[in-house]
Write a protein that holds these residues in place. Structure first.
Motif, PDB file in Angstrom:
ATOM      1  N   ASN A  71       0.818  -1.203   0.000  1.00  0.00           N
ATOM      2  CA  ASN A  71       0.000   0.000   0.000  1.00  0.00           C
ATOM      3  C   ASN A  71       0.856   1.259   0.000  1.00  0.00           C
ATOM      4  O   ASN A  71       1.898   1.320   0.659  1.00  0.00           O
ATOM      5  CB  ASN A  71      -0.887   0.025   1.254  1.00  0.00           C
ATOM      6  N   THR A  72       0.392   2.271  -0.710  1.00  0.00           N
ATOM      7  CA  THR A  72       1.041   3.571  -0.678  1.00  0.00           C
ATOM      8  C   THR A  72       0.036   4.640  -1.063  1.00  0.00           C
ATOM      9  O   THR A  72      -1.021   4.334  -1.625  1.00  0.00           O
ATOM     10  CB  THR A  72       2.261   3.619  -1.627  1.00  0.00           C
ATOM     11  N   GLY A  73       0.369   5.886  -0.754  1.00  0.00           N
ATOM     12  CA  GLY A  73      -0.557   6.963  -1.071  1.00  0.00           C
ATOM     13  C   GLY A  73      -0.089   8.291  -0.539  1.00  0.00           C
ATOM     14  O   GLY A  73       1.102   8.592  -0.546  1.00  0.00           O
ATOM     15  N   ILE A  74      -1.032   9.084  -0.045  1.00  0.00           N
ATOM     16  CA  ILE A  74      -0.741  10.406   0.486  1.00  0.00           C
ATOM     17  C   ILE A  74      -1.608  10.636   1.722  1.00  0.00           C
ATOM     18  O   ILE A  74      -2.705  10.073   1.822  1.00  0.00           O
ATOM     19  CB  ILE A  74      -0.987  11.490  -0.594  1.00  0.00           C
ATOM     20  N   GLN A  75      -1.096  11.427   2.656  1.00  0.00           N
ATOM     21  CA  GLN A  75      -1.816  11.638   3.907  1.00  0.00           C
ATOM     22  C   GLN A  75      -1.769  13.101   4.329  1.00  0.00           C
ATOM     23  O   GLN A  75      -0.703  13.716   4.326  1.00  0.00           O
ATOM     24  CB  GLN A  75      -1.205  10.753   5.001  1.00  0.00           C
ATOM     25  N   ALA A  76      -2.919  13.630   4.692  1.00  0.00           N
ATOM     26  CA  ALA A  76      -3.018  14.981   5.247  1.00  0.00           C
ATOM     27  C   ALA A  76      -3.188  14.866   6.754  1.00  0.00           C
ATOM     28  O   ALA A  76      -4.024  14.090   7.234  1.00  0.00           O
ATOM     29  CB  ALA A  76      -4.203  15.716   4.639  1.00  0.00           C
ATOM     30  N   GLY A  77      -2.386  15.619   7.506  1.00  0.00           N
ATOM     31  CA  GLY A  77      -2.466  15.592   8.958  1.00  0.00           C
ATOM     32  C   GLY A  77      -2.813  16.961   9.516  1.00  0.00           C
ATOM     33  O   GLY A  77      -2.342  17.985   9.017  1.00  0.00           O
ATOM     34  N   PHE A  78      -3.638  16.974  10.557  1.00  0.00           N
ATOM     35  CA  PHE A  78      -4.082  18.226  11.168  1.00  0.00           C
ATOM     36  C   PHE A  78      -3.747  18.190  12.657  1.00  0.00           C
ATOM     37  O   PHE A  78      -4.251  17.340  13.397  1.00  0.00           O
ATOM     38  CB  PHE A  78      -5.580  18.412  10.944  1.00  0.00           C
ATOM     39  N   LEU A  79      -2.890  19.097  13.085  1.00  0.00           N
ATOM     40  CA  LEU A  79      -2.443  19.153  14.470  1.00  0.00           C
ATOM     41  C   LEU A  79      -3.600  19.555  15.374  1.00  0.00           C
ATOM     42  O   LEU A  79      -4.234  20.589  15.172  1.00  0.00           O
ATOM     43  CB  LEU A  79      -1.293  20.150  14.598  1.00  0.00           C
ATOM     44  N   THR A  80      -3.862  18.750  16.406  1.00  0.00           N
ATOM     45  CA  THR A  80      -4.985  19.025  17.301  1.00  0.00           C
ATOM     46  C   THR A  80      -4.551  19.368  18.722  1.00  0.00           C
ATOM     47  O   THR A  80      -5.285  20.053  19.435  1.00  0.00           O
ATOM     48  CB  THR A  80      -5.930  17.813  17.379  1.00  0.00           C
ATOM     49  N   LYS A  81      -3.369  18.903  19.128  1.00  0.00           N
ATOM     50  CA  LYS A  81      -2.963  19.072  20.518  1.00  0.00           C
ATOM     51  C   LYS A  81      -1.447  18.998  20.630  1.00  0.00           C
ATOM     52  O   LYS A  81      -0.809  18.207  19.936  1.00  0.00           O
ATOM     53  CB  LYS A  81      -3.605  17.968  21.374  1.00  0.00           C
ATOM     54  N   THR A  82      -0.866  19.831  21.477  1.00  0.00           N
ATOM     55  CA  THR A  82       0.578  19.783  21.739  1.00  0.00           C
ATOM     56  C   THR A  82       0.822  19.884  23.231  1.00  0.00           C
ATOM     57  O   THR A  82       0.049  20.499  23.972  1.00  0.00           O
ATOM     58  CB  THR A  82       1.333  20.930  21.036  1.00  0.00           C
ATOM     59  N   LYS A  83       1.913  19.276  23.650  1.00  0.00           N
ATOM     60  CA  LYS A  83       2.356  19.387  25.038  1.00  0.00           C
ATOM     61  C   LYS A  83       3.867  19.211  25.059  1.00  0.00           C
ATOM     62  O   LYS A  83       4.387  18.198  24.591  1.00  0.00           O
ATOM     63  CB  LYS A  83       1.681  18.323  25.911  1.00  0.00           C
ATOM     64  N   GLY A  84       4.578  20.218  25.568  1.00  0.00           N
ATOM     65  CA  GLY A  84       6.028  20.149  25.612  1.00  0.00           C
ATOM     66  C   GLY A  84       6.652  21.504  25.371  1.00  0.00           C
ATOM     67  O   GLY A  84       5.978  22.540  25.431  1.00  0.00           O
ATOM     68  N   ALA A  85       7.945  21.501  25.079  1.00  0.00           N
ATOM     69  CA  ALA A  85       8.675  22.752  24.892  1.00  0.00           C
ATOM     70  C   ALA A  85       8.167  23.540  23.688  1.00  0.00           C
ATOM     71  O   ALA A  85       8.082  24.767  23.721  1.00  0.00           O
ATOM     72  CB  ALA A  85      10.160  22.459  24.732  1.00  0.00           C
TER      73      ALA A  85
END
Length: 198
Positions: free
Chosen positions: A105-119
């Motif tokens: 399998n292969t393709g493309i992916q869109a990611g949407f940042l929802t939460k962060t914790k750290g520096a």
């Protein structure tokens, strides 16, 4: 009644043929970091969960798309502090069935940042992440699916130098200066799912 419904589902799943549209809930774990970390960064281990839809066009080819909640980020080797970046990822995959239930399998992916914790806080990171997933999966005749996927980022994760980096960072971290390099997500993802026709 439950036993009858499960038996019907298993039978239907085993009889899926080209032209079938299916859904697959899945859950698993991943290990992630970013490029440019050199010897300073280590993996953050997290959970991934979501669902995929697939349309199988022929015995050897299918197209899938879905949505997954993915815990990503990295960990600093010295001190063990974590940068936790959680995403909603939307992959679109081409699936090439090379032998029975085994597909590449292969393709493309869109990611949407929802939460962060750290520096690195949310304003320091890019909200959108484009990446290229590829891997293999095996579907058992009764619908159980095992998927191993590597996701290589195509866009930089870090947008700004964190404010604390100027005066408060330890020397080993300021020597890294990773925020000045190309920092792209890298994720190894293993999931277990169950596919059933719609």
């Amino acid at each position: 009644m439950i036993a009858v419904m499960m038996a019907a589902t298993l039978t239907a799943s085993a009889q899926m043929e080209p032209g079938t549209f299916s859904m697959m809930p899945k859950v698993g774990f991943n290990a992630s970091d970013i490029t440019g970390g050199k010897n300073v960064l280590d993996n953050r281990n997290g959970i991934v969960a979501g669902f995929d839809f697939e349309y199988k066009t022929s015995d050897w080819f299918g197209i899938s798309f879905g949505a997954n909640y993915s815990q990503q980020g990295w960990k600093y080797k010295q001190g063990g502090e974590k940068q936790e970046n959680d995403y909603i990822n939307v992959p679109v995959m081409a699936k090439f069935y090379v032998w029975k239930g085994l597909s590449v399998n292969t393709g493309i992916q869109a990611g949407f940042l929802t939460k962060t914790k750290g520096a690195f806080e949310k304003e320091d990171l890019r909200k959108f992440d484009l990446s290229i997933p590829f891997g293999i999966s095996y579907e058992f005749p009764f619908g159980l699916n095992i998927d191993v996927r590597f996701v290589e980022g195509a866009t930089d994760v870090v947008k700004n130098e964190p404010r604390w980096m100027i005066n408060e960072a330890p020397k080993w971290l300021t020597d890294w200066q990773g925020y000045e390099e190309k920092n792209k997500n890298r994720v190894l993802e293993i999931t277990l799912g169950y596919k059933f026709p719609l």
